[in-house]
Enzyme design. Structure first.
Site, PDB file in Angstrom:
ATOM      1  N   ALA A  63      -3.349   9.086  13.612  1.00 29.31           N
ATOM      2  CA  ALA A  63      -2.188   9.773  14.182  1.00 29.31           C
ATOM      3  C   ALA A  63      -2.394  11.276  14.008  1.00 29.31           C
ATOM      4  O   ALA A  63      -3.183  11.708  13.169  1.00 29.31           O
ATOM      5  CB  ALA A  63      -0.932   9.327  13.453  1.00 29.31           C
ATOM      6  N   GLY A 103      -4.234   5.249  12.535  1.00 29.85           N
ATOM      7  CA  GLY A 103      -3.619   4.763  13.767  1.00 29.85           C
ATOM      8  C   GLY A 103      -4.668   4.411  14.816  1.00 29.85           C
ATOM      9  O   GLY A 103      -4.431   3.562  15.687  1.00 29.85           O
ATOM     10  N   GLU A 106      -5.672   1.052  14.023  1.00 27.29           N
ATOM     11  CA  GLU A 106      -4.526   0.158  14.299  1.00 27.29           C
ATOM     12  C   GLU A 106      -4.436  -0.197  15.780  1.00 27.29           C
ATOM     13  O   GLU A 106      -4.185  -1.351  16.124  1.00 27.29           O
ATOM     14  CB  GLU A 106      -3.222   0.816  13.826  1.00 27.29           C
ATOM     15  CG  GLU A 106      -3.107   0.792  12.309  1.00 27.29           C
ATOM     16  CD  GLU A 106      -1.831   1.431  11.820  1.00 27.29           C
ATOM     17  OE1 GLU A 106      -1.651   2.633  12.083  1.00 27.29           O
ATOM     18  OE2 GLU A 106      -1.027   0.747  11.183  1.00 27.29           O
ATOM     19  N   GLU A 126      -4.983   6.355   5.250  1.00 28.05           N
ATOM     20  CA  GLU A 126      -3.657   6.980   5.112  1.00 28.05           C
ATOM     21  C   GLU A 126      -3.261   7.263   3.668  1.00 28.05           C
ATOM     22  O   GLU A 126      -2.572   8.247   3.402  1.00 28.05           O
ATOM     23  CB  GLU A 126      -2.584   6.114   5.779  1.00 28.05           C
ATOM     24  CG  GLU A 126      -2.524   6.247   7.289  1.00 28.05           C
ATOM     25  CD  GLU A 126      -3.456   5.296   8.031  1.00 28.05           C
ATOM     26  OE1 GLU A 126      -4.429   4.817   7.417  1.00 28.05           O
ATOM     27  OE2 GLU A 126      -3.203   5.026   9.208  1.00 28.05           O
TER      28      GLU A 126
END
Ligand code: 3H9
Length: 689
Positions: A63, A103, A106, A126
């Site tokens: 992200a 992300g 993910e 993360e």
């Protein structure tokens, strides 16, 4: 769709391609673009399947961290992207390369299959920025690789190389032409009418007691950082809670962590480290291939190893054959140990060692691009060496000093072309410690500074540019807060109580334990040289000095504050006894000092000296000071460094403490003008970054 995401048609397969340099971070605009692209793929009857990949040097690296402080309202979430992929009625295969992280991984886990290039890696890092995966990472990964492996990957945050990712089951195939591979696989899935989804799988059976024990160990090891434990708890939910409910719970924990001080601090350090590594000018760096090190003691040997480890050739110069033999033995012992522990292969062992040559003659450095001196900390010796080097090396050979305190301007004075002289202050052991203070004399050229920064990156160090002053950034701040801990002894605390307070606060090791490790004679010599004494009008003489005078630390006897038994540390009862006697002799009433009083004063001392350093231009920005203390002095990264931690505490409270310390301890504890100005204008250090 945005111009950050496009759908390319290759026959009956639609390629969803992200184009968001430098690392294809999943910003809100990229997320919306992805949702639109999946819808467009679904709507186009000519397309049977999809491939998800990126332009540039890497698949999505996570992200967009820059959006976390102020998340754009109403933007599509990464969970919604994963949901869209999950529910696509046409198979979509992720083509991974570079680093598919956070992300990024993910969304790949939301696809129906994954292929990866041989040099690629995946990871959920993360926890390193105080977060967990807010888009199903803790739920989909355990279904693919098992909860035990997922727990390890997620709570360590490590990058898992392609081959291991295949073996674990994170990806389905490795190949060089990943776009072709992904395309073939997507077509095959479409032919078979299959839409394999991670969410539909059951988590493989496991030994639950072993999992619980591993999770408990993660929490214990985190040393105050909360994210690893919270992420581990979410992995446990994959075993106990239905998928949709677990997704909601995971997302709530993500939001809680994102808004909290630890993640804020870790994100600050992430950005601060990158800012510190940027060259202040646009001058291009010079190439460096041949390096020289003068001095083969602990520092010199470590520096030579750091250079050789990154493929640089090193010539190490010492004064005698005996000194060379000692340096060689020191270096060989490090590589032998690494080979024995299986950290390097026998071949690497030999290759690294072969990169280091030895000589007793500085003329062996004639062809070096850069020379670092790591000889004794004595100005005359250093000046003599710089004069000799100046006569031997090329006029553009960079000459660096590893001094911790001495004035590098004076070294620049004695060489031809002073623009190529600067400080490279490594920390011991130099091949292990990440911090490198690049000390910038007034005359150093932009190109030489850029070269030093590029070298730092090459040898995997975290650089911070510092101005010339006594102690530069790190040791100057260290000397100040170190003295606060001595004052705590005068005020009645015992060394182990001070260490315990700071370690519970998150410091890697308390100052007395550090001094113990370094050898108290060395620790003391530095401290006495640097640290100003408490107000002479004060009633106390530092107890530590008294102990020193009492002869306990007169010579390097191995005597220290602590006894070490079975890997555990215990205060030496003789110390308690000596402190009691010293206290009684001076009429000090021994009292237990609250831990908070110690930690807040240490923080105030650091922030105040940091503010002085800023005012003098020794540090370019507050965040450089944070990077220094976190990477070189065991300051907890989840507190973001002293300047960030001071901002979190509130600068008005910090200034009050500094004023109090000034009234108690006198000269050297004056409030920094920068700190006073920030408080007066209601701003904080972050405003100066
Ligand atoms: C996440 O994904 C949470 C999700 O679960 C959310 C679900 C709801 N964002 O390091 P470099 C910039 S959290 C924004 O020098 P390298 C970086 O600032 C995220 N920017 O290169 C720098 O910019 P500049 C999880 C980012 O080759 C430039 O890219 N992911 C991001 O040495 C180059 O970076 C991570 O934590 C980002 N995510 O290393 C991965 N990442 O040039 C964090 C990088 O202006 N990133 N930038 O200074 C890394 O570990 C390394 O950057 C990487 C490249 C290994 C990717």
């Amino acid at each position: 769709m945005t111009d950050l995401v496009r759908l390319e048609r290759h026959g009956d397969v639609g390629f969803i391609i992200i184009h968001h340099p430098p690392v294809n971070a999943l910003s809100s605009a990229v997320r919306s673009g992805l949702i639109d692209a999946v819808a467009e793929l679904a709507a186009d009857p000519a397309l049977r399947a999809g491939v998800l990949t990126c332009d540039g040097r890497t698949f999505v690296a996570g992200a967009d961290i820059r959006e976390f402080n102020n998340p754009p309202a109403g933007a599509a979430t990464t969970n919604q992207v994963c949901n869209a992929l999950d529910h696509s009625t046409k198979p979509i295969v992720a083509a991974l390369f570079g680093t598919a992280l956070g992300g990024g991984l993910e969304i790949a886990l939301g696809c129906h299959a994954r292929v990866i290039s041989p040099e690629g890696a995946v990871g959920l890092p993360e926890v390193k920025i105080g977060l967990l995966h807010g888009a199903g990472g803790t739920q989909r990964l355990p279904r693919l690789v098992g909860a035990m492996a997922a727990l390890e990957m997620i709570t360590s945050g490590r990058h898992v190389p392609a081959a291991e990712a295949l073996q674990l089951g994170v990806v389905d195939e490795i190949g060089t032409d990943i776009r072709a591979l992904a395309c073939d696989r997507a077509r095959a899935l479409a032919d078979a009418g299959e839409l394999p989804r991670a969410r539909d799988r059951a988590v493989p059976d496991l030994d639950r007691a072993a999992f619980d024990a591993a999770l408990a160990a993660v929490k214990k090891k985190a040393k105050g950082a909360i994210a690893p434990g919270r992420a581990g708890d979410c992995v446990a939910m994959a075993l106990d809670v239905p998928f949709e409910a677990a997704l909601l719970a995971e997302s709530a924990v993500f939001q809680e962590l994102r808004a909290g001080p630890q993640s804020r601090a870790l994100r600050h350090i992430f950005m601060a480290e990158r800012a510190a590594a940027k060259a202040p000018s646009t001058d291009p760096a010079w190439p460096v291939a041949q390096t020289g090190v003068v001095g083969g003691g602990t520092m010199g040997a470590g520096i030579a190893i750091a250079m050789a480890d990154s493929g640089l050739k090193v010539t190490l110069v010492e004064i005698s054959e005996a000194a060379i033999a000692a340096a060689q033995a020191r270096i060989t012992a490090v590589y032998d140990r690494q080979a024995k522990q299986g950290r390097i292969s026998a071949e690497t062992h030999d290759v690294q060692l072969a990169r280091i040559h030895f000589s007793t003659n500085v003329e062996a450095l004639a062809h070096a691009d850069l020379v670092v001196e790591a000889i004794v900390e004595n100005m005359d010796a250093k000046l003599d060496l710089f004069r000799r080097l100046s006569g031997v090396v090329r006029r553009d050979t960079i000459l660096a000093s590893n001094t911790s305190y001495l004035d590098i301007e004076q070294m620049a004075d004695v060489v031809d072309n002073p623009e190529r002289v600067l400080g490279l202050h490594f920390f011991s052991p130099a091949h292990v410690m990440r911090l490198l203070e690049i000390v910038r004399p007034a005359r150093v050229s932009g190109a030489v500074l850029a070269t030093a920064l590029a070298l730092a990156k090459r040898i995997k160090k975290q650089p911070v540019v510092a101005g010339v002053c006594d102690g530069f950034i790190g040791n100057r701040i260290f000397a100040h807060w170190r003295q606060v801990t001595d004052f705590a002894l005068e005020d009645g605390a015992l060394p182990h109580e001070v260490d315990a307070a700071l370690e519970a606060w998150g410091m890697a090791m308390g100052p007395f334990a550090v001094a113990d490790l370094a050898g108290l004679d060395i620790g003391w010599a530095n401290r006495k040289r640097l640290a100003p004494t408490r107000n002479p009008a004060a009633r106390y003489v530092p107890i530590a000095d008294w102990l020193c005078e009492a002869g306990r630390f007169g010579q390097k006897t191995g005597a220290g504050w602590y006894l070490h038994k079975d890997g555990k540390r215990e205060i030496d009862p003789a110390i308690t006894e000596l402190v009691a006697r010293a206290s009684a002799a001076r009429g000090i009433i021994r009292q237990k000092i609250p831990a908070e009083r110690i930690t807040s004063r240490v923080l105030a001392a650091m922030a105040n000296e940091g503010a002085k350093i800023l005012g003098e231009g020794v540090a370019q920005r507050p965040s450089d000071i944070d990077v220094t203390l976190v990477n070189g002095y065991g300051f907890p990264n989840w507190r973001g460094g002293p300047m960030q931690a001071a901002d979190e505490m509130g600068l008005a409270a910090i200034l009050d403490l500094v004023r109090q310390m000034h009234s108690e301890s006198g000269p050297n504890w004056e409030p920094a003008p920068v700190l006073e100005q920030l408080v007066a204008s209601g701003r904080n250090f972050a405003a100066l970054n």
